[in-house]
Design a protein around this motif. Structure first.
Motif, PDB file in Angstrom:
ATOM      1  N   LEU A  81     -11.739  -3.941 -18.169  1.00 21.36           N
ATOM      2  CA  LEU A  81      -9.968  -4.018 -18.094  1.00 21.36           C
ATOM      3  C   LEU A  81      -9.778  -2.465 -18.057  1.00 21.36           C
ATOM      4  O   LEU A  81      -8.894  -2.272 -17.133  1.00 21.36           O
ATOM      5  CB  LEU A  81     -10.006  -4.183 -19.539  1.00 21.36           C
ATOM      6  N   MET A  82     -10.565  -1.376 -18.391  1.00 22.80           N
ATOM      7  CA  MET A  82      -9.910   0.127 -18.162  1.00 22.80           C
ATOM      8  C   MET A  82     -10.168   0.370 -16.743  1.00 22.80           C
ATOM      9  O   MET A  82      -9.220   0.962 -16.040  1.00 22.80           O
ATOM     10  CB  MET A  82     -11.058   0.998 -18.783  1.00 22.80           C
ATOM     11  N   GLU A  84     -10.065  -1.652 -14.315  1.00 19.30           N
ATOM     12  CA  GLU A  84      -8.803  -2.451 -13.317  1.00 19.30           C
ATOM     13  C   GLU A  84      -7.600  -1.793 -13.526  1.00 19.30           C
ATOM     14  O   GLU A  84      -6.755  -1.769 -12.871  1.00 19.30           O
ATOM     15  CB  GLU A  84      -8.845  -3.888 -13.897  1.00 19.30           C
ATOM     16  N   MET A  85      -7.287  -1.058 -14.889  1.00 21.14           N
ATOM     17  CA  MET A  85      -6.252  -0.203 -15.125  1.00 21.14           C
ATOM     18  C   MET A  85      -5.873   1.022 -14.455  1.00 21.14           C
ATOM     19  O   MET A  85      -4.949   1.512 -14.010  1.00 21.14           O
ATOM     20  CB  MET A  85      -6.166  -0.152 -16.641  1.00 21.14           C
ATOM     21  N   LYS A  86      -7.228   1.525 -13.834  1.00 23.39           N
ATOM     22  CA  LYS A  86      -7.245   2.686 -12.914  1.00 23.39           C
ATOM     23  C   LYS A  86      -6.768   2.366 -11.456  1.00 23.39           C
ATOM     24  O   LYS A  86      -6.488   3.324 -10.648  1.00 23.39           O
ATOM     25  CB  LYS A  86      -8.433   3.472 -12.924  1.00 23.39           C
ATOM     26  N   PRO A  88      -3.884   1.339  -9.599  1.00 24.57           N
ATOM     27  CA  PRO A  88      -2.188   0.840  -9.637  1.00 24.57           C
ATOM     28  C   PRO A  88      -1.910  -0.192  -8.660  1.00 24.57           C
ATOM     29  O   PRO A  88      -1.008  -0.974  -9.051  1.00 24.57           O
ATOM     30  CB  PRO A  88      -1.734   2.233  -9.534  1.00 24.57           C
ATOM     31  N   ALA A  91      -2.881  -3.579 -10.267  1.00 30.79           N
ATOM     32  CA  ALA A  91      -2.024  -3.900 -10.939  1.00 30.79           C
ATOM     33  C   ALA A  91      -0.440  -4.235 -10.953  1.00 30.79           C
ATOM     34  O   ALA A  91       0.006  -5.308 -11.440  1.00 30.79           O
ATOM     35  CB  ALA A  91      -1.669  -2.529 -12.162  1.00 30.79           C
ATOM     36  N   TYR A  95       1.163  -7.967 -11.388  1.00 33.22           N
ATOM     37  CA  TYR A  95       2.270  -8.008 -12.003  1.00 33.22           C
ATOM     38  C   TYR A  95       3.401  -8.602 -11.186  1.00 33.22           C
ATOM     39  O   TYR A  95       3.826  -9.640 -11.628  1.00 33.22           O
ATOM     40  CB  TYR A  95       2.927  -6.657 -12.322  1.00 33.22           C
TER      41      TYR A  95
END
Length: 106
Positions: A81-82, A84-86, A88, A91, A95
């Motif tokens: 998860l971390m 993938e959050m890096k 953008p 993400a 979204y």
């Protein structure tokens, strides 16, 4: 084949019939007390938060941390998860897909 929603609703109704109404009433009263006992946030939101944000960031963090800690995978999901959050662009794409997905009516 039966509709899964109908089956789920049937199961919910069956469970509700087995619950003692007094216990259900006590649980509802306890939930109400918990909501009224929750202290209101003191003061204005921190500078990095906009007053337009409709949720408490710290509460959201706590919920996510509780979820991640309840997993029994040695932190693999949290690390993925971390990572993938890096990204953008990923993400933003995820979204956009979530925002344009049609919702199913129940």
């Amino acid at each position: 084949m039966a509709d899964p929603r109908d089956e789920l609703l049937r199961q919910i109704r069956a469970i509700r019939r087995r619950i003692d109404p007094d216990v259900l009433e006590k649980a509802a009263a306890a939930a109400e007390r918990m909501q009224t006992a929750r202290p209101a946030p003191a003061g204005p939101p921190p500078a990095e938060e906009s007053p337009d944000i409709p949720f408490d960031r710290q509460a959201a963090r706590d919920v996510v941390m509780t979820f991640l800690q309840s997993r029994h995978d040695g932190g693999r999901f949290a690390m993925k998860l971390m990572e993938e959050m890096k990204k953008p662009e990923a993400a933003a794409k995820a979204y956009a897909q979530a925002a344009t997905k049609p919702t199913r009516k129940l």
